[in-house]
Design a protein around this motif. Structure first.
Motif, PDB file in Angstrom:
ATOM      1  N   ILE A 183       0.833  -1.191   0.000  1.00 15.25           N
ATOM      2  CA  ILE A 183       0.000   0.000   0.000  1.00 15.25           C
ATOM      3  C   ILE A 183       0.873   1.248   0.000  1.00 15.25           C
ATOM      4  CG2 ILE A 183      -0.213  -0.070   2.531  1.00 15.25           C
ATOM      5  CD1 ILE A 183      -3.052   1.101   2.181  1.00 15.25           C
ATOM      6  N   LEU A 184       0.579   2.158  -0.910  1.00 13.43           N
ATOM      7  CA  LEU A 184       1.284   3.434  -0.993  1.00 13.43           C
ATOM      8  C   LEU A 184       0.257   4.548  -0.987  1.00 13.43           C
ATOM      9  CD1 LEU A 184       3.879   2.742  -3.862  1.00 13.43           C
ATOM     10  CD2 LEU A 184       4.288   2.654  -1.390  1.00 13.43           C
ATOM     11  N   SER A 185       0.615   5.669  -0.401  1.00 14.24           N
ATOM     12  CA  SER A 185      -0.230   6.863  -0.450  1.00 14.24           C
ATOM     13  C   SER A 185       0.388   7.840  -1.432  1.00 14.24           C
ATOM     14  CB  SER A 185      -0.340   7.512   0.929  1.00 14.24           C
ATOM     15  OG  SER A 185      -0.944   8.793   0.816  1.00 14.24           O
ATOM     16  N   ALA A 186      -0.426   8.338  -2.348  1.00 13.52           N
ATOM     17  CA  ALA A 186       0.091   9.273  -3.346  1.00 13.52           C
ATOM     18  C   ALA A 186       0.557  10.575  -2.716  1.00 13.52           C
ATOM     19  CB  ALA A 186      -0.987   9.559  -4.396  1.00 13.52           C
ATOM     20  N   SER A 239       2.367  10.813   0.164  1.00 11.09           N
ATOM     21  CA  SER A 239       3.688  10.692   0.788  1.00 11.09           C
ATOM     22  C   SER A 239       4.672   9.819  -0.009  1.00 11.09           C
ATOM     23  CB  SER A 239       3.528  10.096   2.194  1.00 11.09           C
ATOM     24  OG  SER A 239       2.860   8.847   2.139  1.00 11.09           O
ATOM     25  N   SER A 240       4.226   9.175  -1.066  1.00 13.41           N
ATOM     26  CA  SER A 240       5.096   8.257  -1.815  1.00 13.41           C
ATOM     27  C   SER A 240       5.520   8.874  -3.136  1.00 13.41           C
ATOM     28  CB  SER A 240       4.376   6.931  -2.076  1.00 13.41           C
ATOM     29  OG  SER A 240       3.943   6.356  -0.870  1.00 13.41           O
ATOM     30  N   GLY A 241       6.686   8.449  -3.619  1.00 14.94           N
ATOM     31  CA  GLY A 241       7.198   8.960  -4.888  1.00 14.94           C
ATOM     32  C   GLY A 241       7.589   7.830  -5.819  1.00 14.94           C
ATOM     33  N   VAL A 242       8.267   8.191  -6.907  1.00 17.18           N
ATOM     34  CA  VAL A 242       8.701   7.205  -7.900  1.00 17.18           C
ATOM     35  C   VAL A 242       9.590   6.148  -7.254  1.00 17.18           C
ATOM     36  CG1 VAL A 242      10.061   6.883  -9.998  1.00 17.18           C
ATOM     37  CG2 VAL A 242       8.489   8.831  -9.822  1.00 17.18           C
ATOM     38  N   LYS A 243      10.461   6.571  -6.331  1.00 19.09           N
ATOM     39  CA  LYS A 243      11.370   5.640  -5.652  1.00 19.09           C
ATOM     40  C   LYS A 243      10.582   4.544  -4.931  1.00 19.09           C
ATOM     41  CE  LYS A 243      15.052   5.607  -2.147  1.00 19.09           C
ATOM     42  NZ  LYS A 243      14.327   4.909  -1.061  1.00 19.09           N
ATOM     43  N   ASP A 244       9.516   4.925  -4.249  1.00 18.78           N
ATOM     44  CA  ASP A 244       8.706   3.943  -3.514  1.00 18.78           C
ATOM     45  C   ASP A 244       8.032   2.964  -4.468  1.00 18.78           C
ATOM     46  OD1 ASP A 244       8.885   5.165  -0.732  1.00 18.78           O
ATOM     47  OD2 ASP A 244       8.113   6.839  -1.888  1.00 18.78           O
ATOM     48  N   VAL A 245       7.545   3.484  -5.597  1.00 18.81           N
ATOM     49  CA  VAL A 245       6.909   2.628  -6.597  1.00 18.81           C
ATOM     50  C   VAL A 245       7.906   1.614  -7.135  1.00 18.81           C
ATOM     51  CG1 VAL A 245       5.832   2.570  -8.886  1.00 18.81           C
ATOM     52  CG2 VAL A 245       5.206   4.372  -7.253  1.00 18.81           C
ATOM     53  N   ARG A 246       9.130   2.074  -7.438  1.00 16.32           N
ATOM     54  CA  ARG A 246      10.145   1.182  -8.000  1.00 16.32           C
ATOM     55  C   ARG A 246      10.567   0.107  -6.999  1.00 16.32           C
ATOM     56  NH1 ARG A 246      13.406   5.997 -11.137  1.00 16.32           N
ATOM     57  NH2 ARG A 246      12.098   5.971 -13.020  1.00 16.32           N
ATOM     58  N   GLU A 247      10.581   0.457  -5.711  1.00 16.80           N
ATOM     59  CA  GLU A 247      10.934  -0.530  -4.686  1.00 16.80           C
ATOM     60  C   GLU A 247       9.911  -1.664  -4.655  1.00 16.80           C
ATOM     61  OE1 GLU A 247      11.341   1.501  -1.000  1.00 16.80           O
ATOM     62  OE2 GLU A 247      13.318   2.346  -1.487  1.00 16.80           O
ATOM     63  N   VAL A 248       8.630  -1.312  -4.768  1.00 20.26           N
ATOM     64  CA  VAL A 248       7.577  -2.333  -4.785  1.00 20.26           C
ATOM     65  C   VAL A 248       7.707  -3.201  -6.029  1.00 20.26           C
ATOM     66  CG1 VAL A 248       5.077  -2.712  -4.974  1.00 20.26           C
ATOM     67  CG2 VAL A 248       5.956  -0.983  -3.391  1.00 20.26           C
ATOM     68  N   ILE A 249       7.974  -2.577  -7.166  1.00 21.07           N
ATOM     69  CA  ILE A 249       8.117  -3.324  -8.422  1.00 21.07           C
ATOM     70  C   ILE A 249       9.313  -4.283  -8.347  1.00 21.07           C
ATOM     71  CG2 ILE A 249       8.619  -3.104 -10.886  1.00 21.07           C
ATOM     72  CD1 ILE A 249       7.002  -0.464 -10.813  1.00 21.07           C
ATOM     73  N   ASP A 250      10.409  -3.828  -7.734  1.00 18.00           N
ATOM     74  CA  ASP A 250      11.586  -4.695  -7.563  1.00 18.00           C
ATOM     75  C   ASP A 250      11.252  -5.909  -6.700  1.00 18.00           C
ATOM     76  OD1 ASP A 250      13.186  -3.122  -9.142  1.00 18.00           O
ATOM     77  OD2 ASP A 250      14.049  -1.982  -7.475  1.00 18.00           O
ATOM     78  N   PRO A 296       1.744  -9.623  -6.742  1.00 13.59           N
ATOM     79  CA  PRO A 296       1.172  -8.867  -5.625  1.00 13.59           C
ATOM     80  C   PRO A 296       0.175  -7.814  -6.088  1.00 13.59           C
ATOM     81  CG  PRO A 296       3.389  -8.099  -6.071  1.00 13.59           C
ATOM     82  CD  PRO A 296       3.157  -9.272  -6.970  1.00 13.59           C
ATOM     83  N   ILE A 297      -0.614  -7.346  -5.144  1.00 16.71           N
ATOM     84  CA  ILE A 297      -1.527  -6.227  -5.381  1.00 16.71           C
ATOM     85  C   ILE A 297      -0.873  -4.969  -4.835  1.00 16.71           C
ATOM     86  CG2 ILE A 297      -3.713  -5.198  -4.674  1.00 16.71           C
ATOM     87  CD1 ILE A 297      -4.928  -8.003  -4.831  1.00 16.71           C
ATOM     88  N   LEU A 298      -0.774  -3.958  -5.678  1.00 16.12           N
ATOM     89  CA  LEU A 298      -0.249  -2.662  -5.264  1.00 16.12           C
ATOM     90  C   LEU A 298      -1.424  -1.706  -5.157  1.00 16.12           C
ATOM     91  CD1 LEU A 298       1.827  -0.468  -4.707  1.00 16.12           C
ATOM     92  CD2 LEU A 298       2.226  -0.288  -7.179  1.00 16.12           C
ATOM     93  N   PHE A 299      -1.714  -1.289  -3.943  1.00 14.46           N
ATOM     94  CA  PHE A 299      -2.826  -0.366  -3.703  1.00 14.46           C
ATOM     95  C   PHE A 299      -2.271   1.048  -3.540  1.00 14.46           C
ATOM     96  CE2 PHE A 299      -5.601   1.899  -0.624  1.00 14.46           C
ATOM     97  CZ  PHE A 299      -6.743   1.982  -1.419  1.00 14.46           C
ATOM     98  N   ILE A 300      -2.752   1.968  -4.353  1.00 17.15           N
ATOM     99  CA  ILE A 300      -2.311   3.366  -4.272  1.00 17.15           C
ATOM    100  C   ILE A 300      -3.504   4.228  -3.897  1.00 17.15           C
ATOM    101  CG2 ILE A 300      -1.297   5.317  -5.495  1.00 17.15           C
ATOM    102  CD1 ILE A 300       0.238   3.381  -7.196  1.00 17.15           C
ATOM    103  N   LEU A 338      -2.639  -3.523 -10.098  1.00 19.32           N
ATOM    104  CA  LEU A 338      -2.826  -2.199  -9.507  1.00 19.32           C
ATOM    105  C   LEU A 338      -4.271  -2.010  -9.077  1.00 19.32           C
ATOM    106  CD1 LEU A 338      -1.916   0.770  -8.947  1.00 19.32           C
ATOM    107  CD2 LEU A 338      -2.607   1.272 -11.310  1.00 19.32           C
ATOM    108  N   ILE A 339      -4.444  -1.550  -7.844  1.00 19.76           N
ATOM    109  CA  ILE A 339      -5.748  -1.059  -7.401  1.00 19.76           C
ATOM    110  C   ILE A 339      -5.543   0.382  -6.939  1.00 19.76           C
ATOM    111  CG2 ILE A 339      -7.681  -1.308  -5.809  1.00 19.76           C
ATOM    112  CD1 ILE A 339      -7.158  -4.248  -5.653  1.00 19.76           C
ATOM    113  N   GLY A 340      -6.135   1.308  -7.655  1.00 22.23           N
ATOM    114  CA  GLY A 340      -6.041   2.714  -7.276  1.00 22.23           C
ATOM    115  C   GLY A 340      -7.341   3.163  -6.635  1.00 22.23           C
ATOM    116  N   ALA A 341      -7.237   4.065  -5.676  1.00 22.04           N
ATOM    117  CA  ALA A 341      -8.421   4.651  -5.047  1.00 22.04           C
ATOM    118  C   ALA A 341      -8.396   6.152  -5.288  1.00 22.04           C
ATOM    119  CB  ALA A 341      -8.445   4.352  -3.548  1.00 22.04           C
ATOM    120  N   THR A 342      -9.533   6.707  -5.660  1.00 22.56           N
ATOM    121  CA  THR A 342      -9.584   8.140  -5.931  1.00 22.56           C
ATOM    122  C   THR A 342     -10.950   8.705  -5.597  1.00 22.56           C
ATOM    123  OG1 THR A 342      -9.385   9.847  -7.653  1.00 22.56           O
ATOM    124  CG2 THR A 342     -10.155   7.680  -8.369  1.00 22.56           C
TER     125      THR A 342
END
Length: 425
Positions: free
Chosen positions: A70-73, A75-86, A99-103, A128-132
């Motif tokens: 789970i990431l929050s748009a 407080s999270s940046g590109v670096k955090d996204v890449r860490e999850v992808i790795d 995995p499921i990545l919830f943003i 990807l599951i995004g919430a908006t």
């Protein structure tokens, strides 16, 4: 007494415990079928706060037994996204499910941040599951949006909110120890605005303020406790929708002072200026419309300028547009017209297009009468000739009614000159 908020303590773990959104997760509903099949695609959950977007994402991950990030748009940046992808790439070697990545608040991700997700979503490295809370068409880039199903969640209805209250007082580890009686529900439901989290926050606030053995909840007590604890009630921006509502209603009501005040409240509260500018565009079409078509042009220019300039200078642009819209003549005739037309479409279904206004690109279509007797308006005096454009069954129906303002009175006279009795009223 638990330090965990009531809303978190009551967060459901399974679909059967999930309350509301029956159109998505009820028996036989589209999202429930997808979850039960075990084959879930990337998706975006669009809806107001407190209706279960995050909860639903967690339930999906638990049900499918998938790793959940789970990431929050905010407080999270590109670096955090890449860490999850790795991490997801490394799990592939062990034949683990992706995995499921919830943003959360994915609409706040920049284009660069969204671009960083594309490859992983395309390759199936993550689901990807995004919430908006915002229309994803505005803020989610097209390549990413095209790879996601969008599901719309709604404000919770009264029955769902009452179920949540009943669950809280009978099942929660803290509240079930108290004797809580609901003499009245109206204030609790009204202040919640269809938001389960807000409902439970208000309930918890009221209960903690009462030291009696038996707690009787009434409309008066709820209102009094909220007025005395406004800061607690407003934590985490829960007044967001109340403030934007006051802003819009001030503009609609023609009060530039009220409108600018609520604009200032949003700016000082850190509201996204792009969100404000979008609402101005919608308001210009819905509430001003044909009384002053220039309002939409100015609102769109404001939208573009705010996106290019950003805070703090964008506040001046927003103020100019707000005052212009508030002091403009008003009409909701376009809004009313499309509502009436859509309602009739729902009631009557797919009525056939009259033959004379059908397209006829082939000889067969012409032989069948397509476009026969169509009258080309420009071939007639004044570039107008009377003919039917609606299906036969509804050809006498009126959707658009000009309202009593200078701009639409001119439109009304033109329509009367063209159509005669049809537009006399």
């Amino acid at each position: 007494m638990s330090s965990i908020p009531l809303a978190e303590r009551l967060r459901p773990k399974t679909l059967d415990d999930y309350i509301g959104q029956e159109h998505l997760v009820g028996v036989g509903a589209v999202l429930r079928k997808m979850i039960e099949s075990g084959n879930i695609s990337s998706l975006i959950l669009w809806g107001p706060p407190g209706v279960g977007k995050t909860t639903l994402a967690k339930i999906i991950a638990n049900t499918l037994e998938r790793p959940f990030y789970i990431l929050s748009a905010i407080s999270s940046g590109v670096k955090d996204v890449r860490e999850v992808i790795d991490k997801a790439k490394k799990q592939q070697f062990f034949n683990n499910p992706n995995p499921i990545l919830f943003i959360d608040e994915i609409h706040r991700f920049s284009k660069a941040q969204q671009d960083s997700l594309l490859g992983a979503v395309e390759q199936g490295l993550v689901t990807l599951i995004g919430a908006t809370t915002e229309n994803p068409s505005f803020e989610v880039i097209s390549p990413l949006l095209s790879r996601c199903q969008v599901y719309v969640l709604k404000h919770l209805e009264k029955d769902s909110l009452l179920k949540i209250l009943d669950l809280a007082v009978n099942k929660d580890i803290d509240l079930k120890e108290k004797k809580i009686v609901f003499k009245e529900h109206e204030s609790l439901l009204r202040f919640s605005g269809g938001d389960a989290r807000k409902l439970l926050n208000v309930l918890e606030l009221v209960v903690h303020a009462e030291e009696k053995e038996k707690i009787v909840i009434t409309n008066e007590i709820v209102t009094e406790r909220l007025q005395n604890n406004l800061a607690i009630y407003d934590k985490n921006g829960e007044m967001h929708y109340d403030i934007i509502s006051a802003f819009i209603k001030s503009i609609r009501g023609g009060d530039p002072d009220g409108a600018v005040y609520w604009l200032a409240r949003m700016i000082e509260g850190g509201e996204d200026v792009k969100f404000i500018s979008r609402r101005l565009v919608i308001l210009a079409a819905e509430d001003i419309g044909l009384a002053n078509p220039n309002a939409l042009l100015l609102a769109q220019s404001t939208f573009d300028a705010v996106h290019q300039i950003g805070p703090p200078e964008s506040r001046i642009i927003l103020s100019e547009c707000t005052i212009y819209l508030a002091t403009s003549p008003k009409s909701n005739s376009a809004y009313e017209a499309i509502n009436k037309a859509q309602q009739l479409v729902k009631e009557t279904g797919n009525l056939p297009v009259p033959l004379h206004i059908r397209n006829a690109p082939t000889k067969l279509m012409k032989d069948l009468g397509y476009s026969k007797d169509y009258k080309y308006a420009h071939a007639y005096s004044g570039n107008f000739v009377e003919q039917d454009f609606l299906p036969e069954k509804i050809k006498k129906v009126r959707f658009y009614t000009p309202q009593n303002n200078a701009g639409e009175l001119k439109i009304k006279e033109r329509l009367k000159a063209w159509w005669g009795k049809r537009f006399e009223k």
